[in-house]
Scaffold this motif. Structure first.
Motif, PDB file in Angstrom:
ATOM      1  N   ASP A 126       2.554   3.971   8.976  1.00  0.00           N
ATOM      2  CA  ASP A 126       3.642   5.590   9.461  1.00  0.00           C
ATOM      3  C   ASP A 126       3.796   5.372  10.334  1.00  0.00           C
ATOM      4  O   ASP A 126       5.575   6.474  10.327  1.00  0.00           O
ATOM      5  N   MET A 127       5.089   4.100  10.511  1.00  0.00           N
ATOM      6  CA  MET A 127       6.020   4.216  10.671  1.00  0.00           C
ATOM      7  C   MET A 127       6.957   4.105  10.292  1.00  0.00           C
ATOM      8  O   MET A 127       8.194   3.923   9.841  1.00  0.00           O
ATOM      9  N   PHE A 128       7.071   2.822   8.587  1.00  0.00           N
ATOM     10  CA  PHE A 128       7.784   2.442   7.919  1.00  0.00           C
ATOM     11  C   PHE A 128       7.196   3.159   6.516  1.00  0.00           C
ATOM     12  O   PHE A 128       8.846   2.485   5.418  1.00  0.00           O
ATOM     13  N   ASP A 129       6.785   4.311   6.468  1.00  0.00           N
ATOM     14  CA  ASP A 129       6.962   4.608   5.433  1.00  0.00           C
ATOM     15  C   ASP A 129       6.018   4.062   3.845  1.00  0.00           C
ATOM     16  O   ASP A 129       6.607   4.020   2.642  1.00  0.00           O
ATOM     17  N   VAL A 130       5.351   2.692   4.152  1.00  0.00           N
ATOM     18  CA  VAL A 130       5.189   1.610   3.409  1.00  0.00           C
ATOM     19  C   VAL A 130       3.830   2.288   2.777  1.00  0.00           C
ATOM     20  O   VAL A 130       2.806   2.514   3.109  1.00  0.00           O
ATOM     21  N   PRO A 131       3.595   2.824   1.384  1.00  0.00           N
ATOM     22  CA  PRO A 131       2.645   3.107   0.670  1.00  0.00           C
ATOM     23  C   PRO A 131       1.191   1.911   0.984  1.00  0.00           C
ATOM     24  O   PRO A 131       1.724   1.258   1.158  1.00  0.00           O
ATOM     25  N   PHE A 132      -0.219   1.998   1.044  1.00  0.00           N
ATOM     26  CA  PHE A 132      -1.267   2.170   1.408  1.00  0.00           C
ATOM     27  C   PHE A 132      -1.253   0.977   0.134  1.00  0.00           C
ATOM     28  O   PHE A 132      -2.035   0.101   0.208  1.00  0.00           O
ATOM     29  N   GLU A 133      -0.558   1.133  -1.145  1.00  0.00           N
ATOM     30  CA  GLU A 133      -1.283  -0.190  -1.956  1.00  0.00           C
ATOM     31  C   GLU A 133      -0.565  -1.545  -1.615  1.00  0.00           C
ATOM     32  O   GLU A 133      -1.436  -2.155  -1.800  1.00  0.00           O
ATOM     33  N   PRO A 134       0.198  -1.500  -1.229  1.00  0.00           N
ATOM     34  CA  PRO A 134       1.033  -2.549  -1.205  1.00  0.00           C
ATOM     35  C   PRO A 134       0.419  -3.444   0.434  1.00  0.00           C
ATOM     36  O   PRO A 134      -0.302  -4.303   0.595  1.00  0.00           O
ATOM     37  N   ILE A 135      -0.014  -2.282   1.263  1.00  0.00           N
ATOM     38  CA  ILE A 135      -0.934  -2.700   2.669  1.00  0.00           C
ATOM     39  C   ILE A 135      -1.446  -3.005   2.272  1.00  0.00           C
ATOM     40  O   ILE A 135      -2.881  -4.708   2.364  1.00  0.00           O
ATOM     41  N   ALA A 136      -2.803  -2.862   1.491  1.00  0.00           N
ATOM     42  CA  ALA A 136      -4.060  -2.601   1.264  1.00  0.00           C
ATOM     43  C   ALA A 136      -4.209  -4.868   0.807  1.00  0.00           C
ATOM     44  O   ALA A 136      -5.054  -5.255   0.491  1.00  0.00           O
ATOM     45  N   GLN A 137      -3.191  -4.740  -0.327  1.00  0.00           N
ATOM     46  CA  GLN A 137      -2.827  -6.484  -0.837  1.00  0.00           C
ATOM     47  C   GLN A 137      -2.938  -7.607   0.425  1.00  0.00           C
ATOM     48  O   GLN A 137      -3.220  -8.206   0.829  1.00  0.00           O
ATOM     49  N   ILE A 138      -2.784  -6.617   1.053  1.00  0.00           N
ATOM     50  CA  ILE A 138      -2.433  -7.962   2.785  1.00  0.00           C
ATOM     51  C   ILE A 138      -3.017  -7.798   3.585  1.00  0.00           C
ATOM     52  O   ILE A 138      -4.157  -9.279   3.430  1.00  0.00           O
ATOM     53  N   LEU A 139      -3.702  -6.857   3.054  1.00  0.00           N
ATOM     54  CA  LEU A 139      -5.413  -6.992   3.871  1.00  0.00           C
ATOM     55  C   LEU A 139      -6.657  -7.773   3.426  1.00  0.00           C
ATOM     56  O   LEU A 139      -7.708  -7.315   3.616  1.00  0.00           O
ATOM     57  N   ASN A 140      -6.699  -7.699   1.903  1.00  0.00           N
ATOM     58  CA  ASN A 140      -7.847  -7.975   1.020  1.00  0.00           C
ATOM     59  C   ASN A 140      -9.109  -6.754   1.156  1.00  0.00           C
ATOM     60  O   ASN A 140      -9.496  -7.125   0.848  1.00  0.00           O
TER      61      ASN A 140
END
Length: 305
Positions: A126-140
């Protein structure tokens, strides 16, 4: 020479990465520590193997911050007065205060109450417009699960809608109260208080640990003026659906002021102030941002999902 070039590329990304880390951690010192660790990891990595340096650095900083957030649960709570003193004595307090104002201190309070995974998903997307796919990789996690985390966090940040007439009425009185406390204007404080106003403070908010109740505008105004040292760390927020004040050094909620406001012929008057500092009571409060968090936090705009 190669290390110099890598350092230059890292410096290009520093401001953005610092923004990510600060919104994740709410502390300038911890944000700078996260960036230092990210640089150490980068300097020991084969740069040729990194397909996109900005994306790689965002992922690394995100993981570092996630680990810091997860480790916070084991730390003891810092007493309010110690937190205020530390906030004043930290290196660069002016810069920290400026960052908090830019992001929104109330927003930092709400972010601090999110689960680490929710906070990461919300800040990065929401703040830095990063797509969900790479965020999902960080969170597993899956992209869909990550999307749900961000959505849940967004609902907590924005809270339940408050009817506009009520919010405007409450906000006028609460802003006037906070402004008078900050300036030490006892007359202005009395003017915004009902003559029979009641202030109730729990034991955690009072030296000596004994709850107090004060009746009358003069007594309440003097007590409020005596708390002026906390005013730099105070901001308005929505607390349990009404406009209130949070006191939050480093973006960590230490005191909440809950207001009851009534309209009179002379304008809005505060008829009751509840001062909450007990950690268990604070944890049970629903806190959300009053308005304008997207603009203040540099968010990319309304989320299409």
């Amino acid at each position: 020479m190669e290390e110099d070039l890598l350092a230059e590329r890292f410096e290009v990304e520093r401001t953005r990465l610092r923004g990510v880390a600060y919104r994740m951690l709410g502390s300038l010192a911890e944000a700078d520590d996260a960036l230092q660790e990210a640089w150490l990891r980068l300097s020991s990595t084969e740069a040729e193997a990194i397909e996109s340096l900005p994306a790689w650095l965002t992922t690394v900083v995100g993981r570092i911050c996630l680990n810091v957030l997860r480790s916070r649960g084991a730390r003891p709570e810092v007493p309010l007065e110690a937190a205020l003193t530390a906030a004043r004595l930290d290196p660069g307090p002016e810069e920290e205060a400026l960052l908090a104002d830019q992001v929104g201190l109330a927003l930092l309070v709400v972010l601090d109450r999110l689960q680490p995974a929710e906070r990461l998903a919300f800040v990065l997307h929401d703040m830095f417009d990063v797509p969900f796919e790479p965020i999902a990789q960080i969170l597993n996690k899956s992209a869909e699960a990550t999307r749900q985390l961000a959505s849940r966090a967004r609902r907590r940040v924005e809270g339940s809608p408050v009817p506009e007439p009520d919010r405007a009425r409450q906000a006028r009185a609460v802003h006037a109260y906070l402004r008078a406390v900050r300036t030490g204007d006892l007359e202005a404080l009395v003017a915004v208080l009902d003559p029979e106003v009641l202030l109730v403070a729990d034991g955690a908010a009072v030296p000596g640990g004994v709850a107090v109740a004060l009746r009358g505008s003069q007594k309440v105004a003097r007590a409020a003026a005596a708390s002026a040292a906390r005013a730099p760390f105070a901001r308005t927020a929505i607390i349990d659906g009404a406009v209130g004040i949070v006191v939050a050094p480093r973006g960590r909620l230490r005191i909440a002021l809950l207001f009851t406001v009534q309209s009179t012929q002379d304008g809005e008057r505060v008829t009751r102030v509840d001062v909450v500092a007990d950690p268990s009571r604070l944890a049970a409060l629903g806190v959300s941002v009053l308005e304008g968090w997207r603009e203040r936090a540099g968010a990319p705009g309304p989320d299409p999902y």
